[in-house]
Design a protein around this motif. Structure first.
Motif, PDB file in Angstrom:
ATOM      1  N   GLN A 128      -7.308   6.435   1.518  1.00 59.09           N
ATOM      2  CA  GLN A 128      -6.093   5.343   1.114  1.00 59.09           C
ATOM      3  C   GLN A 128      -4.839   5.664   1.974  1.00 59.09           C
ATOM      4  N   LYS A 181       0.935  -1.155   0.065  1.00 63.04           N
ATOM      5  CA  LYS A 181      -0.055  -0.173  -0.065  1.00 63.04           C
ATOM      6  C   LYS A 181       0.801   1.128   0.055  1.00 63.04           C
ATOM      7  N   ALA A 190      -4.784   4.789   5.489  1.00 62.64           N
ATOM      8  CA  ALA A 190      -4.621   3.302   5.805  1.00 62.64           C
ATOM      9  C   ALA A 190      -3.380   2.841   5.555  1.00 62.64           C
ATOM     10  N   ILE A 211      -4.316   2.543  13.684  1.00 58.72           N
ATOM     11  CA  ILE A 211      -4.578   1.179  13.156  1.00 58.72           C
ATOM     12  C   ILE A 211      -6.108   0.730  13.961  1.00 58.72           C
ATOM     13  N   CYS A 241      -8.523   2.727  13.943  1.00 57.81           N
ATOM     14  CA  CYS A 241      -9.420   3.289  13.030  1.00 57.81           C
ATOM     15  C   CYS A 241      -9.450   2.275  11.645  1.00 57.81           C
ATOM     16  N   THR A 242      -8.327   2.088  11.248  1.00 61.28           N
ATOM     17  CA  THR A 242      -8.264   1.443   9.869  1.00 61.28           C
ATOM     18  C   THR A 242      -8.888   0.015  10.238  1.00 61.28           C
ATOM     19  N   SER A 271      -1.096   4.098   8.283  1.00 62.54           N
ATOM     20  CA  SER A 271      -1.121   3.554   9.681  1.00 62.54           C
ATOM     21  C   SER A 271      -0.759   2.099   9.569  1.00 62.54           C
ATOM     22  N   GLU A 272      -0.873   1.426   8.645  1.00 64.78           N
ATOM     23  CA  GLU A 272      -0.535  -0.072   8.764  1.00 64.78           C
ATOM     24  C   GLU A 272       1.042  -0.197   8.483  1.00 64.78           C
TER      25      GLU A 272
END
Length: 144
Positions: A56, A37, A59, A83, A85-86, A62-63
């Motif tokens: 996007q 991502k 996310a 994380i 929230c994601t 955060s990952e």
């Protein structure tokens, strides 16, 4: 600025070791989940996605960034919030939008992993990174 948010809860040694192991394994998993991502953070869902580019990006950040933060134990609560929230969005997307089950016993899509990672990130958001972290070195614990 009050930095108490970044201070760890005071835990016993066994709990701190368990938090360290969980941070390392789950952080590494998130680095791997976020790697693809972060390569195209604003468009990783493809050109036909209805998800706005900024979401996007958040996310992907955060990952991948959250995974790094967990591994080194730096800004762990902030990373865990991202994380959380994601994973809420991922669980909603799979359960409500796609209609996937919590667990798919045939190996297909499910929201089990999002639920597990939500739970783990909620623990880190609540207690912090533990004594074996950069957060501890920089911010200390709430008992200090």
């Amino acid at each position: 600025m009050n930095l108490d948010f970044f201070k760890n809860e005071t835990l016993n040694l066994k709990a701190d070791i368990a938090i360290l192991v969980a941070r390392m394994i789950c952080g590494y998993a998130f680095i791997l989940h976020g790697w693809g991502k972060i390569q195209d953070p604003f468009h990783w869902m493809g050109p036909d996605s209805s998800v706005p580019s900024i979401f996007q990006f958040l996310a992907a950040l955060s990952e991948f960034g959250g995974g790094i933060a967990w591994v080194i134990g730096l800004l762990t609560r902030l990373a865990s919030f991202g994380i959380v929230c994601t994973m809420i969005v991922a669980a909603y997307f799979h359960s409500i939008i796609l209609g996937d089950s919590f667990i798919n016993l045939t190996g297909g899509r499910s929201y089990e992993l999002a639920g597990v990672f939500f739970t783990i990130s909620l623990v880190f958001l609540t207690v912090g990174a533990g004594r074996f972290s950069l957060d501890q070195k920089i911010f200390g614990s709430k008992s200090e």
